[in-house]
Design a protein around this motif. Sequence first.
Motif, PDB file in Angstrom:
ATOM      1  N   VAL A 380       0.818  -1.220   0.000  1.00 31.77           N
ATOM      2  CA  VAL A 380       0.000   0.000   0.000  1.00 31.77           C
ATOM      3  C   VAL A 380       0.850   1.268   0.000  1.00 31.77           C
ATOM      4  O   VAL A 380       0.307   2.374  -0.009  1.00 31.77           O
ATOM      5  CB  VAL A 380      -0.979   0.020   1.211  1.00 31.77           C
ATOM      6  CG1 VAL A 380      -1.955  -1.126   1.123  1.00 31.77           C
ATOM      7  CG2 VAL A 380      -0.239   0.012   2.535  1.00 31.77           C
ATOM      8  N   GLY A 381       2.176   1.112   0.037  1.00 35.49           N
ATOM      9  CA  GLY A 381       3.043   2.290   0.123  1.00 35.49           C
ATOM     10  C   GLY A 381       2.774   3.049   1.406  1.00 35.49           C
ATOM     11  O   GLY A 381       2.671   4.276   1.407  1.00 35.49           O
ATOM     12  N   GLY A 382       2.650   2.310   2.500  1.00 36.82           N
ATOM     13  CA  GLY A 382       2.300   2.959   3.769  1.00 36.82           C
ATOM     14  C   GLY A 382       2.895   2.235   4.961  1.00 36.82           C
ATOM     15  O   GLY A 382       3.584   1.229   4.821  1.00 36.82           O
ATOM     16  N   TYR A 383       2.586   2.779   6.138  1.00 38.85           N
ATOM     17  CA  TYR A 383       3.113   2.222   7.387  1.00 38.85           C
ATOM     18  C   TYR A 383       2.262   1.042   7.850  1.00 38.85           C
ATOM     19  O   TYR A 383       1.074   0.960   7.527  1.00 38.85           O
ATOM     20  CB  TYR A 383       3.134   3.309   8.469  1.00 38.85           C
ATOM     21  CG  TYR A 383       1.781   3.946   8.724  1.00 38.85           C
ATOM     22  CD1 TYR A 383       0.912   3.460   9.693  1.00 38.85           C
ATOM     23  CD2 TYR A 383       1.335   5.024   7.949  1.00 38.85           C
ATOM     24  CE1 TYR A 383      -0.324   4.038   9.918  1.00 38.85           C
ATOM     25  CE2 TYR A 383       0.096   5.609   8.159  1.00 38.85           C
ATOM     26  CZ  TYR A 383      -0.727   5.103   9.148  1.00 38.85           C
ATOM     27  OH  TYR A 383      -1.968   5.669   9.354  1.00 38.85           O
ATOM     28  N   GLN A 384       2.884   0.142   8.607  1.00 39.15           N
ATOM     29  CA  GLN A 384       2.098  -0.895   9.274  1.00 39.15           C
ATOM     30  C   GLN A 384       2.680  -1.077  10.666  1.00 39.15           C
ATOM     31  O   GLN A 384       3.887  -0.950  10.863  1.00 39.15           O
ATOM     32  CB  GLN A 384       2.101  -2.206   8.478  1.00 39.15           C
ATOM     33  CG  GLN A 384       3.462  -2.817   8.293  1.00 39.15           C
ATOM     34  CD  GLN A 384       3.465  -4.018   7.338  1.00 39.15           C
ATOM     35  OE1 GLN A 384       2.508  -4.245   6.601  1.00 39.15           O
ATOM     36  NE2 GLN A 384       4.550  -4.764   7.341  1.00 39.15           N
ATOM     37  N   PHE A 385       1.809  -1.368  11.624  1.00 37.17           N
ATOM     38  CA  PHE A 385       2.280  -1.515  12.995  1.00 37.17           C
ATOM     39  C   PHE A 385       2.679  -2.953  13.264  1.00 37.17           C
ATOM     40  O   PHE A 385       1.898  -3.875  13.038  1.00 37.17           O
ATOM     41  CB  PHE A 385       1.191  -1.075  13.985  1.00 37.17           C
ATOM     42  CG  PHE A 385       1.119   0.419  14.069  1.00 37.17           C
ATOM     43  CD1 PHE A 385       2.023   1.119  14.855  1.00 37.17           C
ATOM     44  CD2 PHE A 385       0.210   1.132  13.318  1.00 37.17           C
ATOM     45  CE1 PHE A 385       2.004   2.498  14.904  1.00 37.17           C
ATOM     46  CE2 PHE A 385       0.174   2.513  13.352  1.00 37.17           C
ATOM     47  CZ  PHE A 385       1.080   3.196  14.147  1.00 37.17           C
ATOM     48  N   ASP A 386       3.923  -3.132  13.726  1.00 34.14           N
ATOM     49  CA  ASP A 386       4.380  -4.467  14.115  1.00 34.14           C
ATOM     50  C   ASP A 386       4.048  -4.703  15.584  1.00 34.14           C
ATOM     51  O   ASP A 386       3.788  -5.820  15.995  1.00 34.14           O
ATOM     52  CB  ASP A 386       5.893  -4.589  13.900  1.00 34.14           C
ATOM     53  CG  ASP A 386       6.238  -4.438  12.423  1.00 34.14           C
ATOM     54  OD1 ASP A 386       5.401  -4.826  11.595  1.00 34.14           O
ATOM     55  OD2 ASP A 386       7.317  -3.899  12.112  1.00 34.14           O
ATOM     56  N   GLU A 387       4.105  -3.623  16.356  1.00 31.31           N
ATOM     57  CA  GLU A 387       3.755  -3.758  17.775  1.00 31.31           C
ATOM     58  C   GLU A 387       3.464  -2.377  18.355  1.00 31.31           C
ATOM     59  O   GLU A 387       4.225  -1.441  18.149  1.00 31.31           O
ATOM     60  CB  GLU A 387       4.905  -4.400  18.554  1.00 31.31           C
ATOM     61  CG  GLU A 387       4.502  -4.730  19.979  1.00 31.31           C
ATOM     62  CD  GLU A 387       5.594  -5.494  20.724  1.00 31.31           C
ATOM     63  OE1 GLU A 387       5.668  -6.710  20.540  1.00 31.31           O
ATOM     64  OE2 GLU A 387       6.346  -4.844  21.459  1.00 31.31           O
ATOM     65  N   CYS A 388       2.359  -2.279  19.076  1.00 29.86           N
ATOM     66  CA  CYS A 388       2.045  -1.037  19.788  1.00 29.86           C
ATOM     67  C   CYS A 388       1.389  -1.449  21.109  1.00 29.86           C
ATOM     68  O   CYS A 388       0.259  -1.945  21.113  1.00 29.86           O
ATOM     69  CB  CYS A 388       1.089  -0.170  18.958  1.00 29.86           C
ATOM     70  SG  CYS A 388       0.593   1.318  19.829  1.00 29.86           S
ATOM     71  N   ARG A 389       2.133  -1.291  22.203  1.00 28.61           N
ATOM     72  CA  ARG A 389       1.641  -1.770  23.506  1.00 28.61           C
ATOM     73  C   ARG A 389       0.983  -0.645  24.297  1.00 28.61           C
ATOM     74  O   ARG A 389       1.468   0.480  24.296  1.00 28.61           O
ATOM     75  CB  ARG A 389       2.802  -2.333  24.341  1.00 28.61           C
ATOM     76  CG  ARG A 389       3.323  -3.635  23.795  1.00 28.61           C
ATOM     77  CD  ARG A 389       4.173  -4.412  24.793  1.00 28.61           C
ATOM     78  NE  ARG A 389       4.402  -5.731  24.237  1.00 28.61           N
ATOM     79  CZ  ARG A 389       3.605  -6.773  24.433  1.00 28.61           C
ATOM     80  NH1 ARG A 389       2.555  -6.671  25.222  1.00 28.61           N
ATOM     81  NH2 ARG A 389       3.864  -7.930  23.865  1.00 28.61           N
ATOM     82  N   ILE A 390      -0.116  -1.002  24.962  1.00 31.72           N
ATOM     83  CA  ILE A 390      -0.756  -0.045  25.870  1.00 31.72           C
ATOM     84  C   ILE A 390      -0.861  -0.690  27.253  1.00 31.72           C
ATOM     85  O   ILE A 390      -0.829  -1.925  27.378  1.00 31.72           O
ATOM     86  CB  ILE A 390      -2.171   0.350  25.394  1.00 31.72           C
ATOM     87  CG1 ILE A 390      -3.003  -0.897  24.997  1.00 31.72           C
ATOM     88  CG2 ILE A 390      -2.115   1.331  24.227  1.00 31.72           C
ATOM     89  CD1 ILE A 390      -4.479  -0.603  24.726  1.00 31.72           C
TER      90      ILE A 390
END
Length: 393
Positions: A380-390
């Motif tokens: 998609v020519g974009g960012y993707q999250f591999d990990e985002c912890r809350i």
Amino acid sequence: MSIAERDDRKTAALAGWQPSEPLVAANGDLYVHRHALARAILRGEVSQSGFGAEVVGKASTSLISLPVLYLEGQQHQEMRKATARFFAPRTVEESYRATMERETTRLMAQIRDSKGGRLDQIAMDMAVSIAAEIAGLTNHLIPGMPQRIAALLDNPPLDPKLSPAALLRILGTNLKLTAFYLCDVRPSINARRKAPREDLISHLLSIGYRDREILTEAVIFGAAGMVTTREFITIAAIHLLGQPPLRERFLTGSKEERRAILEEILRLEPVIGRLRRRADVAFDLPDGHKVEAGQHFVIDIRSVNADSSAVGACPFHLDPERTMPDPRTGGAAMGFGDGRHRCPGAFIALEESEIFLAQLLALPGLRLVGEPRMSWSELVGGYQFDECRIAID
Ligand code: HEM
């Protein structure tokens, strides 16, 4: 720092974004960086050439046949018309809003019980639950559809040139595709054959689609409706958690104000950063540039969405009160695309993100844990999250 200099973007560095001339020719492609040019192209006589369209077009002998994203002309128009009712705001309010609220409540309980978690995975769970309901992908041999879809769309083989590495990736993708078909698509098709419902699979069966064609539509739905929404919910939460006054405004504002904030975030951080098209005929662009039939375009959505002639002054500033010089531009600019392929799921995506984020951000003591990890998606020519912890304190 003055407002004029302020840059609120969090994914532009990963994208390697640089200011560019309106139109740049490179490797035979025309790169488009201005809103008016992009609009003329996306609304002109062009065909889809992004998301591996060249590979998909050649793959008619494999499991893959053409889904809506790759259709053009009358076939595309008919499919969009026939499925428009699943995406209409009224249907969303009447049929899916309750599911969105129920799923949000379930996921909030999960976050409270575990005192946090992986936001990227929780957002994927939300996005999958909603898009699956619309698609009719609701019957499974074994649990785990969100993981199967995420794996399928991770690093798909899009290079038209065949090499040993590309062949291995094609093999890997075919195995994942088969797992998705056997575990999720086939059981859902069987259930809809016995008892049709008001969903995409039932509609496709009613017009004679075969299993493999339904499979490809389901894959596109997974990519278009599930993964995009995961990235968007995650980046929106990061912006809102990072700016307490904005979070407060989101929580206390009206539905319209919350929408405006979300659209502004999508404008700044487009999940789909690149659209590709091929000219069907020769034509002139609004700046007088002449293009030949067969010319390939790459629309740089980040640049288009930061074009101040379309989005006003201080284009890198996250401004919930931004007013577009031309109101027809829409709050997210081209975050949902433009022209015939413009995202039919835009209303659904904003609705579910708003419902989910309003409950998430109201959790007392909610915070991000460490720096979210992102990587780049060529698809998609974009960012993707591999990990985002809350976590909740
Ligand atoms: C924030 C989330 C989303 C973003 C940023 C997004 C963005 C986009 C964009 C930019 C396109 C145009 C592609 C092109 O012109 O080549 C598109 C198409 C599409 N989207 Fe979305 N989308 C999102 C959510 C959804 C959802 C929730 C669904 C379904 C439930 C969905 C279904 C589709 C479909 C089926 C297409 C293909 C339409 C066609 O080719 O005619 N999207 N999306």
